[in-house]
Design a protein around this motif. Sequence first.
Motif, PDB file in Angstrom:
ATOM      1  N   THR A  21       3.736   3.048 -16.780  1.00 58.31           N
ATOM      2  CA  THR A  21       4.349   4.192 -17.458  1.00 58.31           C
ATOM      3  C   THR A  21       3.729   5.494 -16.980  1.00 58.31           C
ATOM      4  N   ALA A  22       2.412   5.515 -16.829  1.00 62.02           N
ATOM      5  CA  ALA A  22       1.735   6.714 -16.335  1.00 62.02           C
ATOM      6  C   ALA A  22       2.177   7.042 -14.911  1.00 62.02           C
ATOM      7  N   ILE A  23       2.296   6.007 -14.068  1.00 54.26           N
ATOM      8  CA  ILE A  23       2.751   6.216 -12.690  1.00 54.26           C
ATOM      9  C   ILE A  23       4.179   6.751 -12.674  1.00 54.26           C
ATOM     10  N   ALA A  24       5.042   6.200 -13.537  1.00 52.73           N
ATOM     11  CA  ALA A  24       6.437   6.645 -13.596  1.00 52.73           C
ATOM     12  C   ALA A  24       6.524   8.115 -13.989  1.00 52.73           C
ATOM     13  N   LEU A  25       5.757   8.523 -14.993  1.00 51.21           N
ATOM     14  CA  LEU A  25       5.778   9.916 -15.429  1.00 51.21           C
ATOM     15  C   LEU A  25       5.296  10.845 -14.326  1.00 51.21           C
ATOM     16  N   ALA A  26       4.191  10.459 -13.666  1.00 52.10           N
ATOM     17  CA  ALA A  26       3.662  11.293 -12.584  1.00 52.10           C
ATOM     18  C   ALA A  26       4.650  11.385 -11.428  1.00 52.10           C
ATOM     19  N   SER A  27       5.306  10.273 -11.123  1.00 51.19           N
ATOM     20  CA  SER A  27       6.267  10.257 -10.022  1.00 51.19           C
ATOM     21  C   SER A  27       7.467  11.138 -10.327  1.00 51.19           C
ATOM     22  N   VAL A  28       8.009  11.016 -11.529  1.00 51.14           N
ATOM     23  CA  VAL A  28       9.193  11.799 -11.895  1.00 51.14           C
ATOM     24  C   VAL A  28       8.864  13.288 -11.944  1.00 51.14           C
ATOM     25  N   VAL A  29       7.775  13.650 -12.637  1.00 54.46           N
ATOM     26  CA  VAL A  29       7.417  15.066 -12.770  1.00 54.46           C
ATOM     27  C   VAL A  29       7.127  15.692 -11.402  1.00 54.46           C
ATOM     28  N   GLY A  30       6.322  15.013 -10.595  1.00 55.61           N
ATOM     29  CA  GLY A  30       5.955  15.555  -9.287  1.00 55.61           C
ATOM     30  C   GLY A  30       7.139  15.726  -8.371  1.00 55.61           C
ATOM     31  N   ASN A  31       8.003  14.739  -8.330  1.00 55.81           N
ATOM     32  CA  ASN A  31       9.136  14.805  -7.405  1.00 55.81           C
ATOM     33  C   ASN A  31      10.257  15.702  -7.907  1.00 55.81           C
ATOM     34  N   VAL A  32      10.413  15.843  -9.222  1.00 56.91           N
ATOM     35  CA  VAL A  32      11.360  16.823  -9.748  1.00 56.91           C
ATOM     36  C   VAL A  32      10.914  18.225  -9.355  1.00 56.91           C
ATOM     37  N   LEU A  33       9.605  18.488  -9.397  1.00 55.38           N
ATOM     38  CA  LEU A  33       9.087  19.783  -8.962  1.00 55.38           C
ATOM     39  C   LEU A  33       9.373  20.020  -7.479  1.00 55.38           C
ATOM     40  N   VAL A  34       9.301  18.954  -6.687  1.00 58.61           N
ATOM     41  CA  VAL A  34       9.622  19.081  -5.263  1.00 58.61           C
ATOM     42  C   VAL A  34      11.064  19.540  -5.081  1.00 58.61           C
ATOM     43  N   VAL A  35      11.999  18.882  -5.772  1.00 58.20           N
ATOM     44  CA  VAL A  35      13.414  19.240  -5.656  1.00 58.20           C
ATOM     45  C   VAL A  35      13.657  20.658  -6.172  1.00 58.20           C
ATOM     46  N   LEU A  36      13.032  21.007  -7.295  1.00 64.61           N
ATOM     47  CA  LEU A  36      13.199  22.350  -7.848  1.00 64.61           C
ATOM     48  C   LEU A  36      12.686  23.420  -6.890  1.00 64.61           C
ATOM     49  N   ALA A  37      11.541  23.139  -6.269  1.00 67.65           N
ATOM     50  CA  ALA A  37      10.965  24.117  -5.344  1.00 67.65           C
ATOM     51  C   ALA A  37      11.905  24.387  -4.172  1.00 67.65           C
ATOM     52  N   VAL A  38      12.533  23.346  -3.652  1.00 73.17           N
ATOM     53  CA  VAL A  38      13.466  23.525  -2.539  1.00 73.17           C
ATOM     54  C   VAL A  38      14.706  24.297  -3.002  1.00 73.17           C
ATOM     55  N   ALA A  43      11.954  12.555  -2.180  1.00 76.52           N
ATOM     56  CA  ALA A  43      11.675  12.886  -3.580  1.00 76.52           C
ATOM     57  C   ALA A  43      12.690  12.218  -4.504  1.00 76.52           C
ATOM     58  N   VAL A  44      13.973  12.209  -4.110  1.00 74.12           N
ATOM     59  CA  VAL A  44      14.997  11.550  -4.922  1.00 74.12           C
ATOM     60  C   VAL A  44      14.719  10.057  -5.029  1.00 74.12           C
ATOM     61  N   ALA A  45      14.338   9.439  -3.916  1.00 74.17           N
ATOM     62  CA  ALA A  45      13.994   8.016  -3.942  1.00 74.17           C
ATOM     63  C   ALA A  45      12.805   7.763  -4.860  1.00 74.17           C
ATOM     64  N   ASP A  46      11.824   8.647  -4.814  1.00 78.71           N
ATOM     65  CA  ASP A  46      10.634   8.469  -5.648  1.00 78.71           C
ATOM     66  C   ASP A  46      10.919   8.760  -7.115  1.00 78.71           C
ATOM     67  N   ILE A  47      11.865   9.670  -7.393  1.00 82.20           N
ATOM     68  CA  ILE A  47      12.302   9.867  -8.779  1.00 82.20           C
ATOM     69  C   ILE A  47      12.963   8.590  -9.297  1.00 82.20           C
ATOM     70  N   ALA A  48      13.783   7.972  -8.450  1.00 81.15           N
ATOM     71  CA  ALA A  48      14.436   6.718  -8.832  1.00 81.15           C
ATOM     72  C   ALA A  48      13.412   5.614  -9.069  1.00 81.15           C
ATOM     73  N   VAL A  49      12.314   5.645  -8.308  1.00 80.33           N
ATOM     74  CA  VAL A  49      11.241   4.669  -8.555  1.00 80.33           C
ATOM     75  C   VAL A  49      10.694   4.836  -9.968  1.00 80.33           C
ATOM     76  N   GLY A  50      10.468   6.094 -10.374  1.00 82.71           N
ATOM     77  CA  GLY A  50       9.942   6.338 -11.712  1.00 82.71           C
ATOM     78  C   GLY A  50      10.945   6.072 -12.819  1.00 82.71           C
ATOM     79  N   VAL A  51      12.231   6.370 -12.552  1.00 86.65           N
ATOM     80  CA  VAL A  51      13.254   6.245 -13.596  1.00 86.65           C
ATOM     81  C   VAL A  51      13.810   4.835 -13.693  1.00 86.65           C
ATOM     82  N   LEU A  52      13.985   4.156 -12.547  1.00 85.61           N
ATOM     83  CA  LEU A  52      14.646   2.848 -12.534  1.00 85.61           C
ATOM     84  C   LEU A  52      13.720   1.701 -12.138  1.00 85.61           C
ATOM     85  N   VAL A  53      13.041   1.851 -10.999  1.00 88.05           N
ATOM     86  CA  VAL A  53      12.281   0.720 -10.458  1.00 88.05           C
ATOM     87  C   VAL A  53      11.173   0.287 -11.398  1.00 88.05           C
TER      88      VAL A  53
END
Length: 330
Positions: free
Chosen positions: A22-39, A57-67
Motif C-alpha cells: 500500500t505504501a509503495i502504491a501511494l508513493a508510485s501514484v503520487v510521484g508519477n502523477v506529479l510527473v504527468v502534471l509537470a509535463v 509514468a502512466v504505466a507506473d501509475i497503473a502499477v500503483g492503481v491496478l497491479v
Amino acid sequence: MSSAPGIKRREHVDMMYISIETAIALASVVGNVLVVLAVCVNRALRNTTFCFIVSLAVADIAVGVLVIPLAIIISLGFNTQFYTCLFLSCLLLIITQSSILSLLAIAIDRYLRVKIPTRYNTIVTQRRAYVAVFLCWILSFLTGLVPMIGWNNRNVQGNLSSSSDIVCEFTTVMRMDYMVYFNFFGWVVVPLSVMIALYGEIFRVIRRQLNRRAEATCDGDRYYRKELKLAKSLALVVFLFAVCWLPIHIMNCITFFCPKYSIPKFAMYVGIFMSHVNSALNPMVYAYRINGFRVTLIQITSRCMLCKPTEPTACPTSTPAIPEKVDVKM
C-alpha cells in the motif's frame, strides 16, 4: 489450538506485505502523477523525450492503481473461475511489461540523442515518439495476454468446467515455464541486456565528447560536471532496474528448475514488492534530476499544497538556463 501460532504468523506476514504494498502504491501514484502534471504545466518539457517519460509514468501509475491491489488480492486467494483469475494475473504482466518497455524506449531515445545529436530532431519526431509509445503498449498487451490463448495451467486442473471455481493464486493459473522462458528470458533479460549495451555506448560517446570539449574550450570542466551527472543517472537507472526486478524472477527460476526447493512466502513477498517499488523510484531517477522538471514540481507544490500563487517568471527564467540541455540532462 496448536495451529493458532502458525495461522497468526501467516496473518502477520500477510498484513506486513499488504502494508508495504500500500505504501509503495501511494508513493508510485503520487510521484508519477506529479510527473504527468509537470509535463502538462511546463511547455518546455513537452518534447519527444518526455513523451516516453510520460508513458513510463502512466504505466507506473497503473502499477500503483491496478497491479498492486490485484497482487494483494491474488496473494490472499479468493474463489473465482479459472479464466477470471487468469485474466487478472495477465493484467499484472501487461502493465509491468509496459513499464519495462517504456524504460527500454527511454534508453533508446537517450542513445540516439548522444549518438546522433545533429540529426536527432529530424529522426525522432513527436509523431514517431507517439507511434513508439503506442507500439510499446500494444506489445505489452500481446505478450501479457499469451497465457489467455492456451499457455496456462488449465490442463493441470484436470476436468475443470467453465463454471467451476478455484482458489485464485498466480501460480495456480500461470505456467512457470511461461514465466521463466518467455517472460523472464525473453522480456526481462533481453531488454535489460539491450539497455546495458546502450548505456555502455552512451558512456563511451559522452566520455569521448567530454575529452574533446575539455581540450577545445575553457568551459570543459563545467561541461564535464554536467555530463557526469547524466552518466551517474544512467548508471543508477540500470542498477535499480536490475536490483528491483531480478529477485522475483530468480525465485521463479529456482521454483521451475529446482521444484524440490521451497521458496519461503516471506521471500516471495519481498521479491514482489521490490519489483513494484521500481515504479515509485522511476520518477526520482528519470524526472526529478532534471532541473527544469524540479522547478516545475516546486511550483506545483507551492500552488496546490501551500496555497501560494505560482510565480509567473519562475518557469520561463529556468528554461533558458538549460537551452537544449533540458532534454538530455537527467
